[in-house]
Design a protein around this motif. Structure first.
Motif, PDB file in Angstrom:
ATOM      1  N   LEU A 127     -12.826   0.252   6.076  1.00 16.22           N
ATOM      2  CA  LEU A 127     -14.112   0.472   6.870  1.00 16.22           C
ATOM      3  C   LEU A 127     -14.315  -0.392   7.945  1.00 16.22           C
ATOM      4  O   LEU A 127     -14.667  -0.023   8.980  1.00 16.22           O
ATOM      5  CB  LEU A 127     -15.317   0.504   5.790  1.00 16.22           C
ATOM      6  CG  LEU A 127     -16.477   0.870   6.408  1.00 16.22           C
ATOM      7  CD1 LEU A 127     -16.709   2.147   6.867  1.00 16.22           C
ATOM      8  CD2 LEU A 127     -17.698   0.430   5.354  1.00 16.22           C
ATOM      9  N   GLY A 128     -13.862  -1.856   8.016  1.00 12.15           N
ATOM     10  CA  GLY A 128     -14.071  -2.508   8.928  1.00 12.15           C
ATOM     11  C   GLY A 128     -13.606  -2.314  10.197  1.00 12.15           C
ATOM     12  O   GLY A 128     -13.962  -2.661  11.283  1.00 12.15           O
ATOM     13  N   GLU A 129     -12.446  -1.579  10.197  1.00  9.30           N
ATOM     14  CA  GLU A 129     -11.823  -1.033  11.494  1.00  9.30           C
ATOM     15  C   GLU A 129     -12.719  -0.107  11.922  1.00  9.30           C
ATOM     16  O   GLU A 129     -12.710  -0.226  13.477  1.00  9.30           O
ATOM     17  CB  GLU A 129     -10.376  -0.259  11.084  1.00  9.30           C
ATOM     18  CG  GLU A 129      -9.414  -1.095  10.452  1.00  9.30           C
ATOM     19  CD  GLU A 129      -8.246  -0.228   9.531  1.00  9.30           C
ATOM     20  OE1 GLU A 129      -8.199   0.908  10.108  1.00  9.30           O
ATOM     21  OE2 GLU A 129      -7.769  -0.547   8.602  1.00  9.30           O
ATOM     22  N   GLU A 130     -13.616   0.708  11.563  1.00  7.65           N
ATOM     23  CA  GLU A 130     -14.534   1.539  12.439  1.00  7.65           C
ATOM     24  C   GLU A 130     -15.435   0.558  13.240  1.00  7.65           C
ATOM     25  O   GLU A 130     -16.173   1.171  14.006  1.00  7.65           O
ATOM     26  CB  GLU A 130     -15.136   2.364  11.291  1.00  7.65           C
ATOM     27  CG  GLU A 130     -14.294   3.329  10.556  1.00  7.65           C
ATOM     28  CD  GLU A 130     -13.870   4.805  11.686  1.00  7.65           C
ATOM     29  OE1 GLU A 130     -14.489   4.690  12.785  1.00  7.65           O
ATOM     30  OE2 GLU A 130     -13.052   5.483  11.460  1.00  7.65           O
ATOM     31  N   PHE A 131     -15.581  -0.416  12.790  1.00  2.92           N
ATOM     32  CA  PHE A 131     -16.509  -1.377  13.369  1.00  2.92           C
ATOM     33  C   PHE A 131     -15.868  -2.712  14.109  1.00  2.92           C
ATOM     34  O   PHE A 131     -16.481  -3.649  14.444  1.00  2.92           O
ATOM     35  CB  PHE A 131     -17.819  -2.165  12.502  1.00  2.92           C
ATOM     36  CG  PHE A 131     -18.289  -0.889  11.698  1.00  2.92           C
ATOM     37  CD1 PHE A 131     -19.415  -0.587  12.223  1.00  2.92           C
ATOM     38  CD2 PHE A 131     -17.798  -0.392  10.388  1.00  2.92           C
ATOM     39  CE1 PHE A 131     -20.273   0.421  11.624  1.00  2.92           C
ATOM     40  CE2 PHE A 131     -18.620   0.540   9.861  1.00  2.92           C
ATOM     41  CZ  PHE A 131     -19.717   0.877  10.474  1.00  2.92           C
ATOM     42  N   GLY A 132     -14.543  -2.244  14.742  1.00  2.37           N
ATOM     43  CA  GLY A 132     -13.941  -3.183  15.520  1.00  2.37           C
ATOM     44  C   GLY A 132     -13.244  -4.397  14.605  1.00  2.37           C
ATOM     45  O   GLY A 132     -12.519  -5.207  15.369  1.00  2.37           O
ATOM     46  N   MET A 133     -13.161  -4.356  13.579  1.00  2.77           N
ATOM     47  CA  MET A 133     -12.667  -5.605  12.896  1.00  2.77           C
ATOM     48  C   MET A 133     -11.182  -5.387  12.695  1.00  2.77           C
ATOM     49  O   MET A 133     -10.538  -4.171  12.995  1.00  2.77           O
ATOM     50  CB  MET A 133     -13.178  -5.824  11.470  1.00  2.77           C
ATOM     51  CG  MET A 133     -14.849  -6.168  11.382  1.00  2.77           C
ATOM     52  SD  MET A 133     -15.305  -6.303   9.862  1.00  2.77           S
ATOM     53  CE  MET A 133     -17.070  -5.889  10.061  1.00  2.77           C
ATOM     54  N   GLU A 134     -10.378  -6.258  12.654  1.00  2.00           N
ATOM     55  CA  GLU A 134      -8.993  -6.325  12.605  1.00  2.00           C
ATOM     56  C   GLU A 134      -8.521  -5.624  11.434  1.00  2.00           C
ATOM     57  O   GLU A 134      -9.328  -5.641  10.210  1.00  2.00           O
ATOM     58  CB  GLU A 134      -8.405  -7.961  12.157  1.00  2.00           C
ATOM     59  CG  GLU A 134      -7.992  -8.576  13.648  1.00  2.00           C
ATOM     60  CD  GLU A 134      -7.078  -7.969  14.483  1.00  2.00           C
ATOM     61  OE1 GLU A 134      -6.005  -7.708  13.815  1.00  2.00           O
ATOM     62  OE2 GLU A 134      -7.597  -7.687  15.562  1.00  2.00           O
ATOM     63  N   PRO A 135      -7.460  -4.726  11.442  1.00  2.00           N
ATOM     64  CA  PRO A 135      -7.098  -4.299  10.044  1.00  2.00           C
ATOM     65  C   PRO A 135      -6.782  -5.186   8.959  1.00  2.00           C
ATOM     66  O   PRO A 135      -6.222  -6.224   9.385  1.00  2.00           O
ATOM     67  CB  PRO A 135      -5.549  -3.363  10.568  1.00  2.00           C
ATOM     68  CG  PRO A 135      -6.007  -3.405  12.103  1.00  2.00           C
ATOM     69  CD  PRO A 135      -6.654  -4.256  12.463  1.00  2.00           C
TER      70      PRO A 135
ATOM     71  N   SER B 126       1.642   2.247  11.748  1.00  2.37           N
ATOM     72  CA  SER B 126       1.736   1.958  10.232  1.00  2.37           C
ATOM     73  C   SER B 126       1.536   0.516   9.765  1.00  2.37           C
ATOM     74  O   SER B 126       1.330   0.176   8.556  1.00  2.37           O
ATOM     75  CB  SER B 126       3.392   2.396   9.804  1.00  2.37           C
ATOM     76  OG  SER B 126       4.306   1.785  10.464  1.00  2.37           O
ATOM     77  N   SER B 127       1.596  -0.559  10.957  1.00  2.00           N
ATOM     78  CA  SER B 127       1.296  -1.630  10.400  1.00  2.00           C
ATOM     79  C   SER B 127      -0.208  -2.013  10.041  1.00  2.00           C
ATOM     80  O   SER B 127      -0.192  -2.816   9.029  1.00  2.00           O
ATOM     81  CB  SER B 127       1.353  -2.615  11.590  1.00  2.00           C
ATOM     82  OG  SER B 127       0.405  -2.545  12.532  1.00  2.00           O
ATOM     83  N   ILE B 128      -0.937  -0.902  10.200  1.00  2.00           N
ATOM     84  CA  ILE B 128      -2.134  -0.889   9.840  1.00  2.00           C
ATOM     85  C   ILE B 128      -2.416  -0.684   8.220  1.00  2.00           C
ATOM     86  O   ILE B 128      -3.161  -1.367   7.567  1.00  2.00           O
ATOM     87  CB  ILE B 128      -3.090   0.288  10.400  1.00  2.00           C
ATOM     88  CG1 ILE B 128      -3.213  -0.178  11.841  1.00  2.00           C
ATOM     89  CG2 ILE B 128      -4.502   0.462   9.623  1.00  2.00           C
ATOM     90  CD1 ILE B 128      -4.025   0.887  12.891  1.00  2.00           C
ATOM     91  N   LEU B 129      -1.447   0.226   7.606  1.00  2.00           N
ATOM     92  CA  LEU B 129      -1.524   0.343   6.369  1.00  2.00           C
ATOM     93  C   LEU B 129      -0.972  -0.805   5.619  1.00  2.00           C
ATOM     94  O   LEU B 129      -1.548  -1.155   4.371  1.00  2.00           O
ATOM     95  CB  LEU B 129      -0.499   1.499   6.054  1.00  2.00           C
ATOM     96  CG  LEU B 129      -1.102   3.011   6.630  1.00  2.00           C
ATOM     97  CD1 LEU B 129       0.144   3.943   6.133  1.00  2.00           C
ATOM     98  CD2 LEU B 129      -2.363   3.372   6.396  1.00  2.00           C
ATOM     99  N   LYS B 130       0.004  -1.351   6.009  1.00  2.00           N
ATOM    100  CA  LYS B 130       0.508  -2.626   5.615  1.00  2.00           C
ATOM    101  C   LYS B 130      -0.605  -3.549   5.134  1.00  2.00           C
ATOM    102  O   LYS B 130      -0.816  -4.415   4.567  1.00  2.00           O
ATOM    103  CB  LYS B 130       1.788  -3.366   6.361  1.00  2.00           C
ATOM    104  CG  LYS B 130       2.948  -2.705   6.027  1.00  2.00           C
ATOM    105  CD  LYS B 130       3.955  -3.426   6.565  1.00  2.00           C
ATOM    106  CE  LYS B 130       5.396  -3.330   5.835  1.00  2.00           C
ATOM    107  NZ  LYS B 130       6.492  -3.814   6.632  1.00  2.00           N
ATOM    108  N   ALA B 131      -1.285  -3.990   6.459  1.00  2.00           N
ATOM    109  CA  ALA B 131      -2.489  -5.016   6.389  1.00  2.00           C
ATOM    110  C   ALA B 131      -3.398  -4.481   5.326  1.00  2.00           C
ATOM    111  O   ALA B 131      -4.111  -5.396   4.678  1.00  2.00           O
ATOM    112  CB  ALA B 131      -3.213  -4.869   7.722  1.00  2.00           C
ATOM    113  N   ARG B 132      -3.661  -3.257   5.038  1.00  2.00           N
ATOM    114  CA  ARG B 132      -4.764  -2.675   4.060  1.00  2.00           C
ATOM    115  C   ARG B 132      -4.298  -3.033   2.877  1.00  2.00           C
ATOM    116  O   ARG B 132      -4.998  -3.450   2.144  1.00  2.00           O
ATOM    117  CB  ARG B 132      -4.934  -1.265   4.277  1.00  2.00           C
ATOM    118  CG  ARG B 132      -5.890  -0.898   5.505  1.00  2.00           C
ATOM    119  CD  ARG B 132      -5.860   0.702   5.761  1.00  2.00           C
ATOM    120  NE  ARG B 132      -6.507   1.135   6.662  1.00  2.00           N
ATOM    121  CZ  ARG B 132      -6.454   2.490   7.350  1.00  2.00           C
ATOM    122  NH1 ARG B 132      -5.912   3.228   6.460  1.00  2.00           N
ATOM    123  NH2 ARG B 132      -6.836   2.678   8.537  1.00  2.00           N
TER     124      ARG B 132
END
Lengths: 159, 601
Positions: free
Chosen positions: B253-261, B538-544
Motif C-alpha cells: 500500500l505504501g507504494e501508492e503514497f510514494g514510499m519505497e517498494p 519485478s524487483s518490486i515483487l521481491k521487495a514486497r
C-alpha cells in the motif's frame, strides 16, 4: 455447466480429421479447413472439439476463425451464391448484381435465407475475367450476369 | 570472435555495437533494447513487458514505439525484437526516430478515447504517461474510432475501446496462467482481445486472477470498483462496519503514497482504516491463523489415515486459500476437486466468524453488520459473491476492495497517510502471528502449515521456525521436511501454468508430494491483480516478499496455534478444529464448472 451438442457420428468424423493431422496444434488452419468442408461452417461446438483435440484454447481457435474471411460460423444455404468482386467483375457492375441478389433473397452478404435455401457471399477473382461479372451457385458458374438476369438464376433453384 | 565471461565463469560469444556513439560489447543474441539498457540508454516501450525475476516476457513488436535507426537499413527497427549484430551502428534518439515514435503514438491515440480525466487508470496509465513524456499536444490524425461493448463481470471490467492491442493480457492469460480465455480475435481495425466467440468474461473460464489487469498499460482492463458501496455502508449509522485486511496489502500500500517498494505500513494501515470510520479494524491474518488450524488438522488427518493404510484418502492435499486457483481447478480439473483442502480461504473464514461469533459477542444482528475486506486480489471480489458463502442471501463478506481501491479511498477522504501515527488492530479478530502474515507470499501458506503441523504431529517444540527451503521465487519448488523421522514432501507452485504442471503430475500418478501449496499469481498475493501496478518492474515483487518475511520475523508469536485469540475462539465457540461447527462455518465444497461435449443421437 454449459453443454455442447454434436451427433456421435459427426463427432467421430471431426476427431478423425484432427487425428489425420496428428492432433498437431500447428495444423489448426488445415484442420479448420477440413472441418468446414465437413459441416459447411464452423459452429462453436466444432471449435470447442478442435480446441480440445489440438490442446489449444477455444479463444485461440476462435481467433483464427474470426481472422480469416474464408472461415464462417454461419451455416451456408443449400445453394451458396458467390459473387465475384475481382477487378474485372467489379468494373463491369458486380455490385449491382449483388444488390439485386440482396433485394430478391432479402438477405445481406454473409447471411443465409430463413428457409436455409440460399446464402450470399462475395469472393475475389475466380479466374474467369472474360465472363465478368461472374456468379457461382454451388459449383456452377454463370457468366456476364446482368442485374435483370438475377431473378432467372434464383428461379432455377426455387422450382 | 569476441568472448566475455558470464557470472557462471563460462565464456560466451559477444558482438560489438555502437549505440548513440558509445561502443559496447554485448552477448550475441542480445536485443537492441537490452543492449541499450546495459549502456544506460532508455528506449521507450509500450507493448513490451519483461518481468525479469519471473522470466516473463512479452514482445510482439506490435506498437512500434521502441523503433531505432540502424545505419545501413532502410526502415527503422523495433528495438525489443531486433538482435544486435557485430558492427551495428544504432541511433536511439535522432530526429527521424523521435518523429516516428511520436507519429506512432499519435496514431494509437487517434483510436483511443480521450476521457482520461474520468478514467479509472488516470494517473497510472502508461499510455497517458507516454503522451505526456512525448509532449503530444495535438493529434494530427482524425478518423474513425473503433467501438466495442463494455463487458462487466463480478471482478473485472473490459473496456476494449481503450485497448491498444499490446497483447500483454493475452500473454499472461495464455502463457503464464494457461487459462486461455483471452485471445486476439477478428482482423485489422476490428480486432480486439476477447474470450472465445466474444462471450462475456463471466461466461468464460476466467479465474478472475486479475493478472491481465495487473499488466494492462491502459484502462482497457480494470477491476470492478466497490469503493462507493463501502462509503455508503460507512455513512449508514444503522450499520456496524467491520474491516479485514489481507497480509499482502501492508507490504504494498505504501507504494501508492510514494514510499519505497517493500515499505511495511501495517500501523498506518490500521490508523487509516480507523480514520475512514470502520467500527472495527481487524486483520485477515487472524483468519489466516484460523485457516492453519483447520487446514493443518485436515492435512494431518489425511496423512495419518494414509499412513494407517487407507488407500482412498486423497493425497497430496492442496491448499485452498487462493480463489483464482479454486476457479481454475473447478473449470479445468473438476474431476480432481476432492484433492484440495475443504478449508475456506481466510477472507471467507473471517466473514463467517465475524457474522456469527463476533456479531453475537457485540450483540449486533447479522443484517446490521457489513464486512469489508481489503485484498491484493480481484478473484476475492468473485469469491465473496459465491452463493455458498451467504446465509439467507446475506453474504459473509459484503464487499471486497483491492489495495488500489483502498489507496483511492484514503486519498479521497483527505487522510495524510504518510504522516499517520502507527496504530494497532482491534481485538479479538485483529491479533495474528508471523505464520499468518507470510500467507501473502508464495511458499508462506505451506510454511505456516508446517510450523503448526510439525508441533501438533510430533508433540515437540520447533526449534527453528524459518524454513528457508520453502521460500524464494522459483516457479516450482520442492522440499522435504523431517517430521521427527517422517519425511513430508512438499511442493509449491505459483502462477497457474505451474500449478497445471503439478496437477497434471497428480493426474498421471507421478506426484509423490504429501502437500502442495498453490497461488494463482506470480509471486503469490504480493503480486496479486489488485496490488499497486508494478509496470513491469519485478524487483518490486521481491521487495514486497522481503517485507512480508520481515514482518514475520518481528512478531513475538510466529505459530498459528499459539495465537491466544484463536485458542479463545475454539474454547468459546468452535470446540476443536474440524468440529461440526467448524465444518459448517469454515469449510466448503467445490463445483464442476467444466464444459462437457454432449453427444446426441
Amino acid at each position: 455447466m454449459a453443454n455442447i451438442k454434436l451427433s456421435a457420428e459427426k463427432l467421430d468424423e471431426l476427431k478423425a480429421i484432427c487425428k489425420s493431422f496428428k492432433n498437431d496444434k500447428g495444423e489448426l488452419i488445415n484442420v479448420l479447413h477440413k472441418a468446414q468442408g465437413l459441416f459447411g461452417y464452423l459452429p462453436a461446438e466444432v471449435q470447442e472439439v478442435i480446441a480440445k483435440e489440438l490442446s489449444v484454447s477455444v479463444a485461440h481457435v476462435y481467433g483464427v476463425v474470426s481472422f480469416y474471411s474464408f472461415f464462417t460460423m454461419l451455416p451456408k444455404g443449400e445453394y451458396p451464391v458467390s459473387i465475384c468482386l475481382g477487378t474485372a467483375c467489379y468494373v463491369r457492375g458486380a455490385e449491382k448484381v449483388i444488390d439485386e441478389f440482396k433485394r430478391i433473397l432479402n438477405i445481406n452478404v454473409g447471411e443465409t435465407s430463413p428457409d436455409g435455401k440460399f446464402s450470399l457471399a462475395c469472393l475475389r477473382c475466380v479466374g474467369a475475367c472474360g465472363l465478368a461479372p461472374v456468379v457461382l451457385v454451388g459449383e456452377k458458374v454463370y457468366g456476364r450476369v446482368a442485374p435483370d438476369g438475377v431473378k432467372d438464376i434464383v428461379a432455377e433453384y426455387t422450382k | 570472435m569476441l568472448f566475455i565471461s558470464n557470472n557462471t565463469g563460462a565464456k560466451m560469444e559477444t558482438v560489438k555495437i555502437t549505440i548513440d556513439n558509445k561502443v559496447i560489447e554485448v552477448a550475441k543474441g542480445t536485443t537492441i533494447l537490452k543492449a541499450a539498457k546495459e549502456a544506460g540508454i532508455h528506449i521507450p516501450t509500450l507493448c513490451y513487458l519483461h518481468l525479469h525475476d519471473l522470466n516473463i516476457e512479452n514482445k510482439p513488436a506490435g506498437c512500434r514505439i521502441c523503433v531505432v535507426e540502424v545505419e545501413g537499413r532502410r526502415n527503422l527497427a523495433p528495438a525489443c525484437v531486433t538482435e544486435c549484430l557485430d558492427g551495428m551502428v544504432i541511433n536511439t534518439h535522432n530526429i527521424r526516430v523521435l518523429n516516428s515514435r511520436k507519429t506512432v503514438l499519435e496514431l494509437i491515440l487517434s483510436d483511443h478515447p480521450t476521457d482520461c480525466l474520468i478514467c479509472a487508470k488516470n494517473g497510472d496509465c502508461e499510455l497517458q504517461t507516454m503522451a505526456q513524456e512525448f509532449g503530444v499536444r495535438k493529434i494530427h490524425y482524425e478518423g474513425e474510432q473503433s467501438t466495442y461493448r463494455e463487458d462487466t463481470s463480478p471482478a473485472i471490467i473490459r473496456d476494449v475501446d481503450k485497448c491498444i492491442m499490446c497483447r500483454r493480457c493475452e500473454m499472461m492469460c495464455n502463457e503464464v496462467q494457461t487459462v486461455g480465455v483471452l485471445s486476439a480475435v477478428n482482423r485489422g481495425f476490428m480486432s480486439v482481445v476477447a474470450p472465445a466467440f466474444e462471450m462475456n468474461l463471466d461466461h468464460s473460464e476466467c479465474t478472475y486472477c486479475g493478472q491481465c489487469v495487473a499488466v494492462c498499460p491502459t484502462g482497457a482492463l480494470t477491476e470492478v470498483d466497490h469503493t462507493n458501496q463501502v462509503i455508503r455502508a460507512l455513512a449508514d449509522p444503522t450499520k456496524t462496519v467491520v474491516v479485514q485486511t489481507a497480509p499482502a496489502v501492508r507490504a504494498a500500500l505504501g507504494e501508492e503514497f510514494g514510499m519505497e517498494p517493500g515499505t511495511l505500513v501495517t500501523g498506518k494501515l490500521a490508523a487509516a482504516l480507523r480514520r475512514l470510520g470502520f467500527n472495527y479494524v481487524f486483520d485477515t491474518d487472524f483468519a489466516a491463523d484460523l485457516t492453519i488450524m483447520e487446514e493443518g488438522t485436515e492435512l494431518l488427518d489425511r496423512l495419518t489415515r494414509h499412513l494407517n493404510g487407507d488407500k482412498d484418502v486423497p493425497l497430496p492435499i492442496l491448499t485452498s486459500c487462493c480463489p483464482g486457483w479454486v476457479n481454475f481447478f473447478e473449470h479445468q480439473f473438476p474431476d480432481m476437486r476432492d484433492i484440495p483442502s475443504t478449508a475456506r480461504s481466510p477472507q471467507q473464514m473471517f466473514g463467517a466468524i465475524a457474522k456469527t461469533y463476533f456479531a453475537e459477542k457485540i450483540g449486533v444482528k447479522r443484517d446490521d453488520m457489513v464486512v469489508v475486506s481489503i485484498m491484493p486480489c480481484l478473484a476475492k471480489k468473485y469469491e465473496c459473491q459465491r452463493e455458498e458463502f451467504a446465509t439467507d442471501g446475506n453474504p459473509d463478506v459484503d464487499f471486497s476492495i483491492s489495495t488500489r481501491e483502498l489507496a483511492h479511498l484514503i486519498k479521497q477522504s483527505n487522510i495524510n497517510f504518510n504522516d499517520l501515527e502507527d496504530e494497532d488492530f482491534d481485538n479479538p479478530l485483529g491479533e495474528s502471528t508471523g505464520a499468518a502474515v507470510i500467507f501473502g507470499t508464495t511458499g508462506g501458506v505451506i510454511e505456516a502449515a508446517v510450523r503448526t503441523a510439525y508441533e501438533v504431529h510430533t508433540g515437540k517444540k520447533l526449534e527453528k521456525v524459518d524454513f528457508e527451503e520453502l521460500r524464494g521465487m522459483d516457479f516450482i519448488r520442492e522440499a522435504t521436511i523431517d517430521f521427527n523421522g517422517l519425511p513430508i514432501r512438499i511442493g509449491i507452485a505459483h502462477g497457474l501454468g505451474n500449478a497445471r504442471k503439478l496437477l497434471q503430475d497428480i493426474k498421471d500418478g507421478k506426484s509423490s508430494f504429501h502437500a502442495i501449496e498453490i497461488m494463482a499469481c506470480p509471486g503469490g498475493c504480493i503480486g496479486g491483480g489488485g496490488q499497486p501496478l508494478h509496470h513491469g518492474d519485478s524487483s518490486i515483487l521481491k521487495a514486497r516478499q522481503k517485507a512480508i518475511y520481515r514482518e514475520d520475523a518481528g512478531k513475538t508469536i510466529r505459530k498459528s496455534h499459539e495465537n491466544p485469540y484463536i485458542i479463545q475462539l475454539y474454547e468459546e465457540f468452535l470446540g476443536k478444529p474440524m468440529s461440526e461447527k467448524s465444518h459448517h462455518l469454515l469449510h466448503t465444497h467445490y463445483f464442476d464448472k467444466s464444459k462437457e461435449i454432449k453427444v446426441v443421437e
